[in-house]
Design a protein around this motif. Structure first.
Motif, mmCIF file in Angstrom:
data_model
loop_
_atom_site.group_PDB
_atom_site.id
_atom_site.type_symbol
_atom_site.label_atom_id
_atom_site.label_comp_id
_atom_site.label_asym_id
_atom_site.label_seq_id
_atom_site.Cartn_x
_atom_site.Cartn_y
_atom_site.Cartn_z
ATOM 1 N N GLY A 115 -14.552 27.259 -0.734
ATOM 2 C CA GLY A 115 -15.010 27.613 -2.067
ATOM 3 C C GLY A 115 -14.068 27.177 -3.167
ATOM 4 O O GLY A 115 -14.312 27.431 -4.351
ATOM 5 N N TYR A 116 -12.993 26.492 -2.779
ATOM 6 C CA TYR A 116 -12.001 26.023 -3.753
ATOM 7 C C TYR A 116 -11.899 24.498 -3.675
ATOM 8 O O TYR A 116 -12.014 23.919 -2.585
ATOM 9 C CB TYR A 116 -10.614 26.595 -3.455
ATOM 10 N N PRO A 117 -11.627 23.823 -4.805
ATOM 11 C CA PRO A 117 -11.372 22.381 -4.745
ATOM 12 C C PRO A 117 -10.138 22.109 -3.894
ATOM 13 O O PRO A 117 -9.152 22.842 -3.949
ATOM 14 C CB PRO A 117 -11.119 22.001 -6.211
ATOM 15 N N ALA A 118 -10.201 21.051 -3.103
ATOM 16 C CA ALA A 118 -9.047 20.679 -2.280
ATOM 17 C C ALA A 118 -7.936 20.123 -3.167
ATOM 18 O O ALA A 118 -8.195 19.440 -4.159
ATOM 19 C CB ALA A 118 -9.464 19.644 -1.247
ATOM 20 N N ILE A 119 -6.693 20.428 -2.783
ATOM 21 C CA ILE A 119 -5.528 19.942 -3.534
ATOM 22 C C ILE A 119 -4.630 19.123 -2.612
ATOM 23 O O ILE A 119 -4.618 19.313 -1.398
ATOM 24 C CB ILE A 119 -4.717 21.105 -4.156
ATOM 25 N N SER A 120 -3.892 18.206 -3.209
ATOM 26 C CA SER A 120 -2.995 17.372 -2.420
ATOM 27 C C SER A 120 -1.929 16.770 -3.319
ATOM 28 O O SER A 120 -1.926 16.975 -4.539
ATOM 29 C CB SER A 120 -3.772 16.266 -1.709
ATOM 30 N N ALA A 121 -1.035 15.999 -2.693
ATOM 31 C CA ALA A 121 0.013 15.307 -3.454
ATOM 32 C C ALA A 121 -0.613 14.346 -4.455
ATOM 33 O O ALA A 121 -0.164 14.222 -5.592
ATOM 34 C CB ALA A 121 0.921 14.544 -2.497
ATOM 35 N N SER A 122 -1.671 13.647 -4.025
ATOM 36 C CA SER A 122 -2.338 12.641 -4.851
ATOM 37 C C SER A 122 -3.836 12.715 -4.607
ATOM 38 O O SER A 122 -4.294 13.304 -3.628
ATOM 39 C CB SER A 122 -1.829 11.240 -4.496
ATOM 40 N N VAL A 123 -4.602 12.082 -5.473
ATOM 41 C CA VAL A 123 -6.065 12.131 -5.342
ATOM 42 C C VAL A 123 -6.593 11.008 -4.454
ATOM 43 O O VAL A 123 -7.748 11.030 -4.041
ATOM 44 C CB VAL A 123 -6.763 12.058 -6.727
ATOM 45 N N THR A 124 -5.749 10.030 -4.175
ATOM 46 C CA THR A 124 -6.188 8.885 -3.374
ATOM 47 C C THR A 124 -5.503 8.884 -2.016
ATOM 48 O O THR A 124 -4.588 9.657 -1.746
ATOM 49 C CB THR A 124 -5.835 7.570 -4.099
ATOM 50 N N ALA A 125 -5.959 7.989 -1.145
ATOM 51 C CA ALA A 125 -5.322 7.733 0.152
ATOM 52 C C ALA A 125 -5.184 8.973 1.011
ATOM 53 O O ALA A 125 -4.130 9.244 1.563
ATOM 54 C CB ALA A 125 -3.952 7.083 -0.061
ATOM 55 N N GLN A 126 -6.274 9.728 1.118
ATOM 56 C CA GLN A 126 -6.252 10.907 1.986
ATOM 57 C C GLN A 126 -6.412 10.487 3.450
ATOM 58 O O GLN A 126 -7.026 9.469 3.743
ATOM 59 C CB GLN A 126 -7.365 11.875 1.581
ATOM 60 N N PRO A 127 -5.855 11.260 4.380
ATOM 61 C CA PRO A 127 -5.897 10.871 5.793
ATOM 62 C C PRO A 127 -7.309 10.914 6.373
ATOM 63 O O PRO A 127 -7.969 11.951 6.326
ATOM 64 C CB PRO A 127 -5.005 11.918 6.464
ATOM 65 N N GLU A 128 -7.766 9.806 6.907
ATOM 66 C CA GLU A 128 -9.086 9.775 7.543
ATOM 67 C C GLU A 128 -9.145 10.751 8.702
ATOM 68 O O GLU A 128 -10.178 11.345 8.984
ATOM 69 C CB GLU A 128 -9.391 8.357 8.026
ATOM 70 N N LYS A 135 -16.097 15.992 -1.255
ATOM 71 C CA LYS A 135 -15.758 16.566 -2.560
ATOM 72 C C LYS A 135 -14.461 15.954 -3.088
ATOM 73 O O LYS A 135 -13.603 15.521 -2.315
ATOM 74 C CB LYS A 135 -15.598 18.075 -2.450
ATOM 75 N N PRO A 136 -14.289 15.928 -4.404
ATOM 76 C CA PRO A 136 -13.067 15.351 -4.969
ATOM 77 C C PRO A 136 -11.821 16.177 -4.652
ATOM 78 O O PRO A 136 -11.908 17.378 -4.410
ATOM 79 C CB PRO A 136 -13.342 15.322 -6.479
ATOM 80 N N VAL A 137 -10.689 15.502 -4.655
ATOM 81 C CA VAL A 137 -9.391 16.139 -4.425
ATOM 82 C C VAL A 137 -8.644 16.215 -5.752
ATOM 83 O O VAL A 137 -8.654 15.269 -6.539
ATOM 84 C CB VAL A 137 -8.562 15.324 -3.403
ATOM 85 N N ARG A 138 -8.002 17.355 -6.004
ATOM 86 C CA ARG A 138 -7.231 17.524 -7.241
ATOM 87 C C ARG A 138 -5.745 17.326 -6.966
ATOM 88 O O ARG A 138 -5.200 17.892 -6.021
ATOM 89 C CB ARG A 138 -7.474 18.923 -7.821
ATOM 90 N N GLU A 139 -5.111 16.490 -7.789
ATOM 91 C CA GLU A 139 -3.664 16.294 -7.660
ATOM 92 C C GLU A 139 -2.922 17.550 -8.110
ATOM 93 O O GLU A 139 -3.235 18.134 -9.147
ATOM 94 C CB GLU A 139 -3.211 15.105 -8.495
ATOM 95 N N MET A 140 -1.949 17.972 -7.327
ATOM 96 C CA MET A 140 -1.235 19.221 -7.601
ATOM 97 C C MET A 140 -0.292 19.098 -8.795
ATOM 98 O O MET A 140 0.347 18.066 -9.000
ATOM 99 C CB MET A 140 -0.456 19.660 -6.364
ATOM 100 N N THR A 141 -0.226 20.172 -9.551
ATOM 101 C CA THR A 141 0.717 20.275 -10.658
ATOM 102 C C THR A 141 2.000 20.934 -10.169
ATOM 103 O O THR A 141 2.077 21.434 -9.033
ATOM 104 C CB THR A 141 0.127 21.133 -11.785
#
Length: 332
Positions: A115-128, A135-141
């Motif tokens: 129920g929450y947007p996924a977060i990561s170090a970056s929005v691109t190059a996520q592990p297959e 769904k889109p990934v949000r870059e962490m602040t």
């Protein structure tokens, strides 16, 4: 008898009867994240007889947005502690040491589940390997990163309160901390990205926060996806450098596995998939090292120990499939 495999070992202040480890393996037996009777029965069956020196329980999510999959164990709430205490008591009565693995899935979490947007170090190059959502990934602040370190520390304190012998921070298999460590997942240009020191910044923040929460006498382990075994990915040299830093920050035990490649290495068969990484790390640090991957027989574990690949050997799928594997292999 396999002499080294049967040799006791003290890790920090935890005494292990032998060098055999049951590594963390997701069971999906916790529909609401809490410990259920069938989960207790699963661990009871495998720890009976005290033939496994150390059990690392399946990855537990530290916060709702970090949940990796349905049926995953939770360590995100104080109300989880009573069930976790029962789990510890079940394993301890069988004279087996147990530590809990805690995790945040990062971009491997599915908004469809959490129920929450996924977060990561970056929005691109996520592990297959780990990314299953469209769904889109949000870059962490910076605030996100501080919050994650705090959540790891709070989860570690719950683990301690539940009576586990230690806690393991999950930084492998394409999950959040691995997404920061690996250049395949971390494209940041701030203090938490760029060179290796930047990429391990959050990992060090988490280690220090956990150590502060649980105190100096508590066992803190870290599972590292040491190498991605792929072009432009994390390398074994990266891992050696990082593990020296992790040890200095307060890690007592290093558990070596795969990064964005997951649990295995392409075209690599036989016992000890990650032995090239674990042996290099073991030579560089002063804390014990666990190696898991492809071991299905006690004599295979013995050979890896004799070769200096690690101090402890994890046996995963064989124990997952056969609750009596350790009893049969260790008593031969």
């Amino acid at each position: 008898m396999n002499k080294l495999l049967h040799t006791p070992l003290t890790v920090h202040n935890v005494e292990l009867a032998n060098r055999l480890v049951m590594p963390p393996m997701a069971t999906g037996k916790t529909p609401d994240g809490t410990v259920q009777d069938d989960l207790l029965a699963y661990y009871d069956a495998r720890s009976k007889g005290g033939c496994i020196g150390l059990i690392v329980t399946e990855h537990a999510y530290i916060s709702p947005e970090g949940k990796a999959h349905e049926g995953q164990l939770s360590v995100s709430r104080d109300t989880d502690i009573p069930g976790l205490t029962k789990l510890v008591e079940t394993i301890h009565k069988n004279n087996t040491a147990v530590i809990a693995q805690i995790n945040h899935a990062g971009s491997a979490a599915m908004e469809e589940i959490t129920g929450y947007p996924a977060i990561s170090a970056s929005v691109t190059a996520q592990p297959e390997y780990a990314r299953k959502s469209e769904k889109p990934v949000r870059e962490m602040t910076a605030d996100d990163m501080h919050a994650v370190a705090k959540k790891f520390a709070e989860a570690a304190l719950r683990v301690k309160e539940a009576g586990f012998d230690g806690v393991e921070i999950h930084a492998a298999h394409g999950y959040l901390l691995d997404q920061f460590y690996s250049p395949l997942g971390n494209k940041r240009t701030d203090a938490y990205g760029g060179d290796l020191d930047g990429r391990i910044h959050l990992l060090l923040d988490v280690i220090r926060a956990v150590r502060e929460a649980v105190g100096a006498d508590y066992l803190v382990a870290l599972r590292l996806g040491a190498s991605d075994y792929t072009e432009s990915g994390a390398t074994i040299d990266d891992a050696v450098y990082a593990c020296k830093k992790f040890e200095k920050a307060g890690v007592d035990l290093l558990d070596i596995s795969g990064g964005f490649c997951g649990f295995t290495v392409k075209n690599r068969k036989g016992p000890g998939f990650f032995s090239d990484a674990s042996s290099a790390i073991r030579e560089a640090v002063h804390v014990p090292v666990i190696l898991t991957g492809g071991v299905t027989k006690a004599n295979e574990a013995e050979v890896l120990l004799e070769e200096g690949a690690a101090d402890l050997i994890g046996v995963g799928r064989a124990i997952f499939k056969d609750a009596d594997w350790a009893k049969k292999e260790m008593e031969e």
